[in-house]
Design a protein around this motif. Structure first.
Motif, PDB file in Angstrom:
ATOM      1  N   ASP A   1     -27.216  -4.982 -48.752  1.00  0.00           N
ATOM      2  CA  ASP A   1     -26.594  -3.932 -49.549  1.00  0.00           C
ATOM      3  C   ASP A   1     -27.543  -3.625 -50.697  1.00  0.00           C
ATOM      4  O   ASP A   1     -27.615  -4.378 -51.671  1.00  0.00           O
ATOM      5  N   ASN A   2     -28.274  -2.524 -50.567  1.00  0.00           N
ATOM      6  CA  ASN A   2     -29.282  -2.210 -51.586  1.00  0.00           C
ATOM      7  C   ASN A   2     -28.643  -1.892 -52.941  1.00  0.00           C
ATOM      8  O   ASN A   2     -29.217  -2.206 -53.990  1.00  0.00           O
ATOM      9  N   ALA A   3     -27.475  -1.290 -52.915  1.00  0.00           N
ATOM     10  CA  ALA A   3     -26.809  -0.954 -54.176  1.00  0.00           C
ATOM     11  C   ALA A   3     -26.443  -2.208 -54.963  1.00  0.00           C
ATOM     12  O   ALA A   3     -26.473  -2.213 -56.198  1.00  0.00           O
ATOM     13  N   LYS A   4     -26.093  -3.267 -54.250  1.00  0.00           N
ATOM     14  CA  LYS A   4     -25.735  -4.525 -54.903  1.00  0.00           C
ATOM     15  C   LYS A   4     -26.931  -5.484 -54.979  1.00  0.00           C
ATOM     16  O   LYS A   4     -26.796  -6.580 -55.524  1.00  0.00           O
ATOM     17  N   ASN A   5     -28.054  -5.061 -54.395  1.00  0.00           N
ATOM     18  CA  ASN A   5     -29.254  -5.907 -54.391  1.00  0.00           C
ATOM     19  C   ASN A   5     -28.947  -7.296 -53.837  1.00  0.00           C
ATOM     20  O   ASN A   5     -29.362  -8.327 -54.389  1.00  0.00           O
ATOM     21  N   THR A   6     -28.232  -7.298 -52.735  1.00  0.00           N
ATOM     22  CA  THR A   6     -27.724  -8.544 -52.153  1.00  0.00           C
ATOM     23  C   THR A   6     -27.922  -8.528 -50.644  1.00  0.00           C
ATOM     24  O   THR A   6     -27.786  -7.477 -50.004  1.00  0.00           O
ATOM     25  N   VAL A   7     -28.233  -9.693 -50.116  1.00  0.00           N
ATOM     26  CA  VAL A   7     -28.352  -9.878 -48.672  1.00  0.00           C
ATOM     27  C   VAL A   7     -27.229 -10.810 -48.225  1.00  0.00           C
ATOM     28  O   VAL A   7     -26.878 -11.760 -48.946  1.00  0.00           O
ATOM     29  N   TYR A   8     -26.693 -10.542 -47.052  1.00  0.00           N
ATOM     30  CA  TYR A   8     -25.565 -11.311 -46.542  1.00  0.00           C
ATOM     31  C   TYR A   8     -25.911 -11.968 -45.205  1.00  0.00           C
ATOM     32  O   TYR A   8     -26.781 -11.506 -44.471  1.00  0.00           O
ATOM     33  N   LEU A   9     -25.185 -13.025 -44.917  1.00  0.00           N
ATOM     34  CA  LEU A   9     -25.228 -13.632 -43.594  1.00  0.00           C
ATOM     35  C   LEU A   9     -23.792 -13.868 -43.169  1.00  0.00           C
ATOM     36  O   LEU A   9     -23.121 -14.762 -43.687  1.00  0.00           O
ATOM     37  N   GLN A  10     -23.329 -13.037 -42.255  1.00  0.00           N
ATOM     38  CA  GLN A  10     -21.987 -13.203 -41.696  1.00  0.00           C
ATOM     39  C   GLN A  10     -22.083 -14.195 -40.547  1.00  0.00           C
ATOM     40  O   GLN A  10     -22.849 -13.975 -39.601  1.00  0.00           O
ATOM     41  N   MET A  11     -21.322 -15.260 -40.636  1.00  0.00           N
ATOM     42  CA  MET A  11     -21.371 -16.315 -39.634  1.00  0.00           C
ATOM     43  C   MET A  11     -20.012 -16.446 -38.973  1.00  0.00           C
ATOM     44  O   MET A  11     -19.023 -16.761 -39.641  1.00  0.00           O
ATOM     45  N   ASN A  12     -19.962 -16.188 -37.684  1.00  0.00           N
ATOM     46  CA  ASN A  12     -18.724 -16.283 -36.914  1.00  0.00           C
ATOM     47  C   ASN A  12     -18.847 -17.369 -35.853  1.00  0.00           C
ATOM     48  O   ASN A  12     -19.951 -17.822 -35.529  1.00  0.00           O
ATOM     49  N   SER A  13     -17.728 -17.764 -35.321  1.00  0.00           N
ATOM     50  CA  SER A  13     -17.697 -18.778 -34.251  1.00  0.00           C
ATOM     51  C   SER A  13     -18.534 -19.991 -34.632  1.00  0.00           C
ATOM     52  O   SER A  13     -19.357 -20.480 -33.839  1.00  0.00           O
TER      53      SER A  13
ATOM     54  N   LEU B   1     -22.119 -15.662 -46.233  1.00  0.00           N
ATOM     55  CA  LEU B   1     -22.995 -16.089 -47.317  1.00  0.00           C
ATOM     56  C   LEU B   1     -23.596 -14.870 -48.004  1.00  0.00           C
ATOM     57  O   LEU B   1     -23.869 -13.863 -47.349  1.00  0.00           O
ATOM     58  N   SER B   2     -23.776 -14.999 -49.302  1.00  0.00           N
ATOM     59  CA  SER B   2     -24.399 -13.941 -50.086  1.00  0.00           C
ATOM     60  C   SER B   2     -25.645 -14.472 -50.765  1.00  0.00           C
ATOM     61  O   SER B   2     -25.691 -15.638 -51.165  1.00  0.00           O
ATOM     62  N   CYS B   3     -26.630 -13.609 -50.918  1.00  0.00           N
ATOM     63  CA  CYS B   3     -27.852 -13.939 -51.648  1.00  0.00           C
ATOM     64  C   CYS B   3     -28.086 -12.800 -52.636  1.00  0.00           C
ATOM     65  O   CYS B   3     -28.537 -11.711 -52.250  1.00  0.00           O
ATOM     66  N   ALA B   4     -27.739 -13.050 -53.877  1.00  0.00           N
ATOM     67  CA  ALA B   4     -27.869 -12.037 -54.920  1.00  0.00           C
ATOM     68  C   ALA B   4     -29.198 -12.211 -55.639  1.00  0.00           C
ATOM     69  O   ALA B   4     -29.541 -13.304 -56.068  1.00  0.00           O
ATOM     70  N   ALA B   5     -29.937 -11.100 -55.762  1.00  0.00           N
ATOM     71  CA  ALA B   5     -31.266 -11.163 -56.354  1.00  0.00           C
ATOM     72  C   ALA B   5     -31.285 -10.536 -57.738  1.00  0.00           C
ATOM     73  O   ALA B   5     -30.595  -9.541 -57.991  1.00  0.00           O
ATOM     74  N   SER B   6     -32.080 -11.121 -58.619  1.00  0.00           N
ATOM     75  CA  SER B   6     -32.321 -10.537 -59.928  1.00  0.00           C
ATOM     76  C   SER B   6     -33.822 -10.520 -60.169  1.00  0.00           C
ATOM     77  O   SER B   6     -34.550 -11.399 -59.700  1.00  0.00           O
ATOM     78  N   ALA B   7     -34.279  -9.484 -60.878  1.00  0.00           N
ATOM     79  CA  ALA B   7     -35.701  -9.269 -61.155  1.00  0.00           C
ATOM     80  C   ALA B   7     -36.503  -9.131 -59.862  1.00  0.00           C
ATOM     81  O   ALA B   7     -37.700  -9.452 -59.824  1.00  0.00           O
ATOM     82  N   LEU B   8     -35.849  -8.656 -58.822  1.00  0.00           N
ATOM     83  CA  LEU B   8     -36.472  -8.480 -57.510  1.00  0.00           C
ATOM     84  C   LEU B   8     -35.622  -7.473 -56.759  1.00  0.00           C
ATOM     85  O   LEU B   8     -34.394  -7.579 -56.766  1.00  0.00           O
ATOM     86  N   ILE B   9     -36.269  -6.513 -56.106  1.00  0.00           N
ATOM     87  CA  ILE B   9     -35.533  -5.500 -55.341  1.00  0.00           C
ATOM     88  C   ILE B   9     -35.573  -5.879 -53.876  1.00  0.00           C
ATOM     89  O   ILE B   9     -36.631  -5.843 -53.242  1.00  0.00           O
ATOM     90  N   VAL B  10     -34.430  -6.248 -53.329  1.00  0.00           N
ATOM     91  CA  VAL B  10     -34.402  -6.825 -51.978  1.00  0.00           C
ATOM     92  C   VAL B  10     -34.894  -5.851 -50.924  1.00  0.00           C
ATOM     93  O   VAL B  10     -35.404  -6.264 -49.886  1.00  0.00           O
ATOM     94  N   SER B  11     -34.759  -4.552 -51.166  1.00  0.00           N
ATOM     95  CA  SER B  11     -35.191  -3.578 -50.164  1.00  0.00           C
ATOM     96  C   SER B  11     -36.710  -3.542 -50.025  1.00  0.00           C
ATOM     97  O   SER B  11     -37.221  -2.987 -49.050  1.00  0.00           O
ATOM     98  N   ARG B  12     -37.423  -4.137 -50.971  1.00  0.00           N
ATOM     99  CA  ARG B  12     -38.880  -4.141 -50.919  1.00  0.00           C
ATOM    100  C   ARG B  12     -39.442  -5.423 -50.316  1.00  0.00           C
ATOM    101  O   ARG B  12     -40.654  -5.572 -50.202  1.00  0.00           O
ATOM    102  N   TYR B  13     -38.559  -6.328 -49.967  1.00  0.00           N
ATOM    103  CA  TYR B  13     -38.979  -7.627 -49.450  1.00  0.00           C
ATOM    104  C   TYR B  13     -38.433  -7.852 -48.040  1.00  0.00           C
ATOM    105  O   TYR B  13     -37.392  -7.297 -47.676  1.00  0.00           O
TER     106      TYR B  13
END
Length: 116
Positions: A73-85, A20-32
């Motif tokens: 990924d701060n460069a992409k301003n995106t947070v991920y959730l890798q889900m296995n099994s 899963l990806s969570c792409a942010a706009s008008a918000l810097i994910v590294s600050r939250y």
């Protein structure tokens, strides 16, 4: 206007994987503090995983430890959730949340269905 947009959900068989990806706009994910929650039908929303502002500290619900990984990924301003099994009990709508003090933002959610 702050937006969090989740993507990557879908139908997967038990034992499969999704990211899963969570792409942010008008918000810097590294600050939250960024967190993933999920809500299954008829159940309350529950915390799945979180990552702190420093990017090194993470936490997970006991039910997903060892199977899910949260990352940023701060460069992409995106947070991920890798889900296995994945298991049928992981079926839910997954939401991304950004928190800074009392300021909270939620995404619209993405459906994950684990079924054969």
């Amino acid at each position: 206007q702050v937006q969090l947009v989740e993507s990557g959900g879908g139908l997967v068989q038990p034992g499969g994987s999704l990211r899963l990806s969570c792409a942010a706009s008008a918000l810097i994910v590294s600050r939250y503090v960024m967190r993933w929650y999920r809500q299954a039908p008829g159940k309350e929303r529950e915390l799945v995983a979180g990552i702190l502002r420093n990017g090194d500290s993470t936490n997970y619900a006991d039910s997903v430890k060892g199977r899910f990984t949260i990352s940023r990924d701060n460069a992409k301003n995106t947070v991920y959730l890798q889900m296995n099994s994945l298991k049928p009990e992981d079926t839910a709508v997954y939401y991304c949340k950004a928190a800074w003090g009392t300021t909270l933002y939620w995404g619209q959610g993405t459906q994950v269905t684990v079924s054969s």
